[in-house]
Design a protein around this motif. Structure first.
Motif, PDB file in Angstrom:
ATOM      1  N   ILE A 118       0.813  -1.207   0.000  1.00 15.78           N
ATOM      2  CA  ILE A 118       0.000   0.000   0.000  1.00 15.78           C
ATOM      3  C   ILE A 118       0.856   1.270   0.000  1.00 15.78           C
ATOM      4  O   ILE A 118       1.796   1.396   0.776  1.00 15.78           O
ATOM      5  CB  ILE A 118      -0.991  -0.022   1.189  1.00 15.78           C
ATOM      6  CG1 ILE A 118      -2.038   1.085   1.074  1.00 15.78           C
ATOM      7  CG2 ILE A 118      -0.259   0.041   2.517  1.00 15.78           C
ATOM      8  CD1 ILE A 118      -3.210   0.907   2.023  1.00 15.78           C
ATOM      9  N   PHE A 119       0.557   2.180  -0.887  1.00 17.61           N
ATOM     10  CA  PHE A 119       1.190   3.495  -1.070  1.00 17.61           C
ATOM     11  C   PHE A 119       2.603   3.440  -1.648  1.00 17.61           C
ATOM     12  O   PHE A 119       3.110   4.466  -2.094  1.00 17.61           O
ATOM     13  CB  PHE A 119       1.214   4.302   0.235  1.00 17.61           C
ATOM     14  CG  PHE A 119      -0.143   4.715   0.726  1.00 17.61           C
ATOM     15  CD1 PHE A 119      -1.005   5.419  -0.098  1.00 17.61           C
ATOM     16  CD2 PHE A 119      -0.554   4.410   2.005  1.00 17.61           C
ATOM     17  CE1 PHE A 119      -2.273   5.803   0.350  1.00 17.61           C
ATOM     18  CE2 PHE A 119      -1.809   4.790   2.461  1.00 17.61           C
ATOM     19  CZ  PHE A 119      -2.667   5.487   1.626  1.00 17.61           C
ATOM     20  N   LEU A 169       1.430  -4.461   3.454  1.00 15.95           N
ATOM     21  CA  LEU A 169       2.643  -3.650   3.421  1.00 15.95           C
ATOM     22  C   LEU A 169       3.797  -4.435   4.022  1.00 15.95           C
ATOM     23  O   LEU A 169       3.677  -5.020   5.096  1.00 15.95           O
ATOM     24  CB  LEU A 169       2.459  -2.350   4.221  1.00 15.95           C
ATOM     25  CG  LEU A 169       3.699  -1.451   4.344  1.00 15.95           C
ATOM     26  CD1 LEU A 169       4.087  -0.870   2.992  1.00 15.95           C
ATOM     27  CD2 LEU A 169       3.459  -0.318   5.351  1.00 15.95           C
ATOM     28  N   ILE A 170       4.925  -4.452   3.301  1.00 16.20           N
ATOM     29  CA  ILE A 170       6.191  -4.979   3.813  1.00 16.20           C
ATOM     30  C   ILE A 170       7.230  -3.905   3.540  1.00 16.20           C
ATOM     31  O   ILE A 170       7.453  -3.532   2.390  1.00 16.20           O
ATOM     32  CB  ILE A 170       6.611  -6.296   3.129  1.00 16.20           C
ATOM     33  CG1 ILE A 170       5.544  -7.380   3.314  1.00 16.20           C
ATOM     34  CG2 ILE A 170       7.957  -6.771   3.674  1.00 16.20           C
ATOM     35  CD1 ILE A 170       5.823  -8.650   2.521  1.00 16.20           C
ATOM     36  N   MET A 171       7.858  -3.392   4.586  1.00 22.26           N
ATOM     37  CA  MET A 171       8.818  -2.295   4.422  1.00 22.26           C
ATOM     38  C   MET A 171      10.085  -2.550   5.240  1.00 22.26           C
ATOM     39  O   MET A 171      10.032  -2.676   6.460  1.00 22.26           O
ATOM     40  CB  MET A 171       8.195  -0.964   4.875  1.00 22.26           C
ATOM     41  CG  MET A 171       9.167   0.219   4.865  1.00 22.26           C
ATOM     42  SD  MET A 171       8.446   1.752   5.510  1.00 22.26           S
ATOM     43  CE  MET A 171       7.295   2.159   4.191  1.00 22.26           C
ATOM     44  N   ALA A 172      11.218  -2.628   4.546  1.00 17.27           N
ATOM     45  CA  ALA A 172      12.521  -2.621   5.199  1.00 17.27           C
ATOM     46  C   ALA A 172      13.063  -1.203   5.071  1.00 17.27           C
ATOM     47  O   ALA A 172      13.124  -0.657   3.966  1.00 17.27           O
ATOM     48  CB  ALA A 172      13.465  -3.617   4.534  1.00 17.27           C
ATOM     49  N   ILE A 173      13.448  -0.604   6.193  1.00 19.81           N
ATOM     50  CA  ILE A 173      13.819   0.809   6.174  1.00 19.81           C
ATOM     51  C   ILE A 173      15.094   1.055   6.984  1.00 19.81           C
ATOM     52  O   ILE A 173      15.296   0.466   8.044  1.00 19.81           O
ATOM     53  CB  ILE A 173      12.653   1.690   6.695  1.00 19.81           C
ATOM     54  CG1 ILE A 173      13.000   3.172   6.567  1.00 19.81           C
ATOM     55  CG2 ILE A 173      12.254   1.318   8.110  1.00 19.81           C
ATOM     56  CD1 ILE A 173      11.806   4.089   6.706  1.00 19.81           C
ATOM     57  N   ASP A 174      15.956   1.903   6.444  1.00 21.43           N
ATOM     58  CA  ASP A 174      17.185   2.308   7.115  1.00 21.43           C
ATOM     59  C   ASP A 174      17.199   3.830   7.211  1.00 21.43           C
ATOM     60  O   ASP A 174      18.087   4.508   6.704  1.00 21.43           O
ATOM     61  CB  ASP A 174      18.406   1.817   6.331  1.00 21.43           C
ATOM     62  CG  ASP A 174      19.700   1.980   7.119  1.00 21.43           C
ATOM     63  OD1 ASP A 174      19.624   2.084   8.351  1.00 21.43           O
ATOM     64  OD2 ASP A 174      20.777   2.010   6.497  1.00 21.43           O
ATOM     65  N   HIS A 195      15.254  -1.805   9.914  1.00 19.58           N
ATOM     66  CA  HIS A 195      13.984  -1.988  10.616  1.00 19.58           C
ATOM     67  C   HIS A 195      12.939  -2.533   9.655  1.00 19.58           C
ATOM     68  O   HIS A 195      12.957  -2.210   8.451  1.00 19.58           O
ATOM     69  CB  HIS A 195      13.520  -0.671  11.233  1.00 19.58           C
ATOM     70  CG  HIS A 195      14.405  -0.210  12.348  1.00 19.58           C
ATOM     71  ND1 HIS A 195      15.514   0.591  12.142  1.00 19.58           N
ATOM     72  CD2 HIS A 195      14.376  -0.465  13.679  1.00 19.58           C
ATOM     73  CE1 HIS A 195      16.111   0.812  13.291  1.00 19.58           C
ATOM     74  NE2 HIS A 195      15.439   0.197  14.242  1.00 19.58           N
ATOM     75  N   LEU A 196      12.071  -3.358  10.183  1.00 24.36           N
ATOM     76  CA  LEU A 196      11.016  -3.989   9.384  1.00 24.36           C
ATOM     77  C   LEU A 196       9.649  -3.568   9.900  1.00 24.36           C
ATOM     78  O   LEU A 196       9.369  -3.685  11.101  1.00 24.36           O
ATOM     79  CB  LEU A 196      11.130  -5.513   9.456  1.00 24.36           C
ATOM     80  CG  LEU A 196      10.008  -6.308   8.771  1.00 24.36           C
ATOM     81  CD1 LEU A 196      10.028  -6.095   7.269  1.00 24.36           C
ATOM     82  CD2 LEU A 196      10.119  -7.800   9.099  1.00 24.36           C
ATOM     83  N   LEU A 197       8.812  -3.086   8.981  1.00 22.73           N
ATOM     84  CA  LEU A 197       7.411  -2.773   9.277  1.00 22.73           C
ATOM     85  C   LEU A 197       6.537  -3.624   8.373  1.00 22.73           C
ATOM     86  O   LEU A 197       6.720  -3.620   7.151  1.00 22.73           O
ATOM     87  CB  LEU A 197       7.121  -1.294   9.024  1.00 22.73           C
ATOM     88  CG  LEU A 197       5.645  -0.877   9.063  1.00 22.73           C
ATOM     89  CD1 LEU A 197       5.053  -1.075  10.455  1.00 22.73           C
ATOM     90  CD2 LEU A 197       5.478   0.573   8.613  1.00 22.73           C
ATOM     91  N   THR A 198       5.619  -4.362   8.964  1.00 25.57           N
ATOM     92  CA  THR A 198       4.640  -5.103   8.165  1.00 25.57           C
ATOM     93  C   THR A 198       3.235  -4.801   8.684  1.00 25.57           C
ATOM     94  O   THR A 198       3.036  -4.615   9.889  1.00 25.57           O
ATOM     95  CB  THR A 198       4.857  -6.633   8.219  1.00 25.57           C
ATOM     96  OG1 THR A 198       4.620  -7.120   9.544  1.00 25.57           O
ATOM     97  CG2 THR A 198       6.262  -6.996   7.783  1.00 25.57           C
ATOM     98  N   ILE A 199       2.280  -4.754   7.752  1.00 29.32           N
ATOM     99  CA  ILE A 199       0.868  -4.638   8.088  1.00 29.32           C
ATOM    100  C   ILE A 199       0.147  -5.773   7.372  1.00 29.32           C
ATOM    101  O   ILE A 199       0.291  -5.942   6.155  1.00 29.32           O
ATOM    102  CB  ILE A 199       0.286  -3.273   7.675  1.00 29.32           C
ATOM    103  CG1 ILE A 199       0.983  -2.153   8.448  1.00 29.32           C
ATOM    104  CG2 ILE A 199      -1.224  -3.231   7.936  1.00 29.32           C
ATOM    105  CD1 ILE A 199       0.524  -0.751   8.077  1.00 29.32           C
ATOM    106  N   ALA A 200      -0.596  -6.545   8.126  1.00 25.85           N
ATOM    107  CA  ALA A 200      -1.277  -7.717   7.563  1.00 25.85           C
ATOM    108  C   ALA A 200      -2.391  -7.303   6.613  1.00 25.85           C
ATOM    109  O   ALA A 200      -3.015  -6.250   6.780  1.00 25.85           O
ATOM    110  CB  ALA A 200      -1.837  -8.580   8.688  1.00 25.85           C
TER     111      ALA A 200
END
Length: 294
Positions: A118-119, A169-174, A195-200
């Motif tokens: 998403i986005f 959403l699957i986001m790996a961010i530095d 860092h990892l952000l996921t939203i089911a």
């Protein structure tokens, strides 16, 4: 004589502010200088004849540079002239600082974000001419149209712990910053972690699903994270090694560039042989005014 390439991406959002003569005076002392003006979307392939590379553009321009062939010890200077400049403005408040590491996803390097869902297409669908004319508003006009639910089937192994599910959403961010939001308060510039952000993915589709997803999106980007967070819908934590096993081909956004991924690949921080020096426009102008060189 050593060689210096000054690469100016004329498609970047704020490139009208660039002064090639000023850049040459600041960065070109003692070098044979070549100036390149990029007029169309270009993937850098080989700049290995240069000892110094000065790059003027946005996050996507930097992504192209870190992925091209170059000398291992080449000096790289990044001068942010993009629309959002999320890497440069997010990682430090300093006008002149070093970027010691980047992320690697499979064989692709990224400077601050590698994400799907998403986005995330906002990073690569906005036209360059609109970014130059409307700046950040060019992204805002696309937001409603990109409020789309995704169902990305993936198995994630995060530092030895496995999570299998469907994600919107699957986001790996530095970086502390993405989508214009300073949400990652766990970020440290030189800690060797991502860092990892996921939203089911929600069970319901359509409006009900969008309403269900709104709350974790709000929690993530408007409230942010000071520590690891886990709920039924959302996961956020640091990692040193992430393995993703995708169940279908998926488009990712790597620093604003589209990358198609499939199958199984690793994501991890990667130390740069030579740190990238990031210098703001204001600092370059100050150096030129005072007759200083790098």
């Amino acid at each position: 004589m050593r060689k210096c390439a000054i690469i100016i991406n004329d498609m970047s959002g704020n490139i009208a502010r660039v002064d090639s003569d000023m850049l040459t005076s600041v960065f070109g002392g003692g070098f044979e200088v070549d100036v390149y003006r990029l007029k169309k979307r270009t993937v850098f392939k080989d700049v290995s004849k240069y000892d110094r590379i000065v790059l003027c553009g946005g996050d996507g321009t930097l992504n192209g540079m870190i992925n091209c062939k170059k000398k291992a010890d080449a000096e790289i200077f990044y001068c942010p002239y993009g629309t959002l400049n999320e890497l440069a403005t997010g990682n430090s408040q300093e006008a002149d600082y070093l970027l010691p590491d980047v992320g690697r996803a499979g064989d692709k390097l990224f400077s601050y974000v590698f994400a799907c869902g998403i986005f995330t297409p906002l990073g690569y669908i906005v036209k360059n001419k609109h970014k130059q004319k409307f700046k950040a508003l060019a992204y805002i006009t696309k937001v409603i149209g990109q409020y789309k639910l995704y169902n990305i089937g993936a198995k994630l192994n995060v530092d030895g712990k496995t999570y299998d599910g469907d994600y919107t959403l699957i986001m790996a961010i530095d970086s502390p910053k993405c989508f214009g939001f300073n949400f990652n308060r766990m970020f440290k510039l030189d800690d060797g972690k991502l860092h990892l952000l996921t939203i089911a993915a929600p069970k319901h589709k359509g409006l009900l699903g969008k309403i269900r997803v709104f709350f974790p999106l709000f929690r993530a980007f408007f409230i942010g994270f000071k520590k690891p967070y886990r709920s039924k819908m959302m996961f956020f934590d640091e990692f040193k090694h992430l393995n993703i096993e995708l169940r279908q081909n998926t488009a990712f956004c790597a620093d604003g560039e589209k990358v198609d991924m499939s199958g199984n690949f690793d994501i991890e921080p990667t130390r740069l042989a030579t740190p990238i020096r990031i210098i703001a426009q204001s600092e370059i102008q100050k150096m030129a005014k005072n007759g200083l060189t790098v």
